[in-house]
Design an enzyme around this catalytic site. Structure first.
Site, PDB file in Angstrom:
ATOM      1  N   TYR A   1      29.534  10.123-119.702  1.00 16.09           N
ATOM      2  CA  TYR A   1      30.730   9.559-120.337  1.00 16.09           C
ATOM      3  C   TYR A   1      30.719   9.884-121.839  1.00 16.09           C
ATOM      4  CZ  TYR A   1      34.147   6.066-121.890  1.00 16.09           C
ATOM      5  OH  TYR A   1      35.236   5.439-122.466  1.00 16.09           O
TER       6      TYR A   1
ATOM      7  N   PHE B   1      31.749   6.060-114.665  1.00 11.91           N
ATOM      8  CA  PHE B   1      30.919   5.503-113.592  1.00 11.91           C
ATOM      9  C   PHE B   1      30.293   4.207-114.112  1.00 11.91           C
ATOM     10  CE2 PHE B   1      31.374   9.763-112.076  1.00 11.91           C
ATOM     11  CZ  PHE B   1      31.215   9.685-110.696  1.00 11.91           C
TER      12      PHE B   1
END
Ligand code: NAP
Length: 276
Positions: free
Chosen positions: A193, A94
């Site tokens: 992440y 993202f």
């Protein structure tokens, strides 16, 4: 059945994966498969390489879709009796400015980067032939996220005895903790992440250990790596490396010569083993 060596790169219609395919087309003595979840984008990428005089083959692969993974597995088994090189490159991130709730970002990111990559490994690792090379594209973000974990979690992630089931449990717990809004209290860093890439790095360490235990005589080398900060759709135009430069470490690991006995089970960046 073809006896030609075969290499497969996941998520290779663009970015680093595409550059890895380009390099393998030039250096790997066999068939190179560019894979993509979207056949249109995949075929377009193959045509782009064709214009450069390079010949890549295409197979569809969505690492979020077990059926798609198994279709590739069956294809490789039937056509080649296995595979020689696997580069697990597909991944998502993202954008920093994305306002999607953190718990959703965690679920979606872990789904592809960790669980999808793991599913590919579960289905394809048993097919990897002796002297095969496996490269899991992780990130230095895994190292910094590890530093942001509680001491207890760090110990687990650095453990030489952690099992794949225990790792899956921890990755699942992270997603659940974000949903309950307790992930920081539970010792997790604030990066979906980063945690997903901790998963990829630790998974690689476990898989290498399993290969040592179960297939020692097969001389398979499996490693995780960071490509560097690379100008792709994921990292943006300010990143320092071109995609071809980003491909260098994954390609180096994919093409380790048959007489090499390492690196194996390591995390590398700039072709150098880093401490975990
Ligand atoms: P990118 O340009 O966004 O490319 C990502 C690739 O993965 C695309 O081909 C994408 O396909 C594919 N992909 C995503 N989800 C997939 C799925 N479910 N199944 C199959 N393919 C899927 O990113 P990149 O920068 O090249 O990143 C490649 C790898 O390097 C990633 O694992 C990333 O985490 C890692 N990495 C990148 C950097 C960097 O600075 N760029 C740094 C460290 C690590 P679509 O086109 O269909 O979306």
């Amino acid at each position: 059945m073809s006896s030609v060596p075969v290499a497969v790169v996941t998520g290779s219609n663009k970015g680093i994966g595409f550059a890895v395919v380009r390099a393998l087309c030039k250096q790997f003595p066999g068939d190179v498969y560019l894979t993509a979840r979207d056949p249109g984008r995949g075929q377009e990428a193959v045509s782009k390489l064709q214009e450069e005089g390079l010949h890549a083959l295409f197979h569809q692969l969505d690492i979020d879709d077990l059926q798609s993974i198994r279709a590739l597995r069956d294809f490789l088994k039937e056509k080649y009796g296995g595979l020689n090189v696997l580069v697990n490159n597909a991944g998502i991130a993202f954008k920093v400015r994305d306002t999607t709730p953190f718990a959703i970002q965690a679920e979606v990111t872990l789904k592809t980067n960790f669980f999808g990559t793991r599913n590919v490994c579960t289905e394809l690792l048993p097919l990897v032939k002796p002297y095969g090379r496996v490269v899991n594209v992780s990130s230095m973000a895994s190292n910094s996220a590890l530093g942001g974990c509680s001491q207890e979690l760090q110990q687990k992630f650095r453990s030489d005895t952690i099992t794949e089931d225990e790792l899956v449990e921890l990755m699942t717990k992270f997603v659940e903790d974000t949903k309950k809004g307790v992930h920081e209290r539970e010792g997790w860093p604030n990066t979906a992440y980063g945690v997903s890439k901790i998963g990829v790095t630790v998974l690689s360490r476990i898989q290498a250990r399993m290969l040592n235990e179960k297939r020692k005589g097969d001389h398979i080398l499996l490693n995780a790596c960071c490509p560097g900060w690379v100008r792709t759709d994921m990292a943006g135009p300010k990143a320092t490396k071109s995609p071809d430069e980003g491909a260098e470490t994954p390609v180096y690991l994919a093409l380790l010569p048959s007489d090499a006995d390492g690196p194996h089970g390591q995390f590398l960046s700039n072709k150098t083993v880093r401490t975990w």
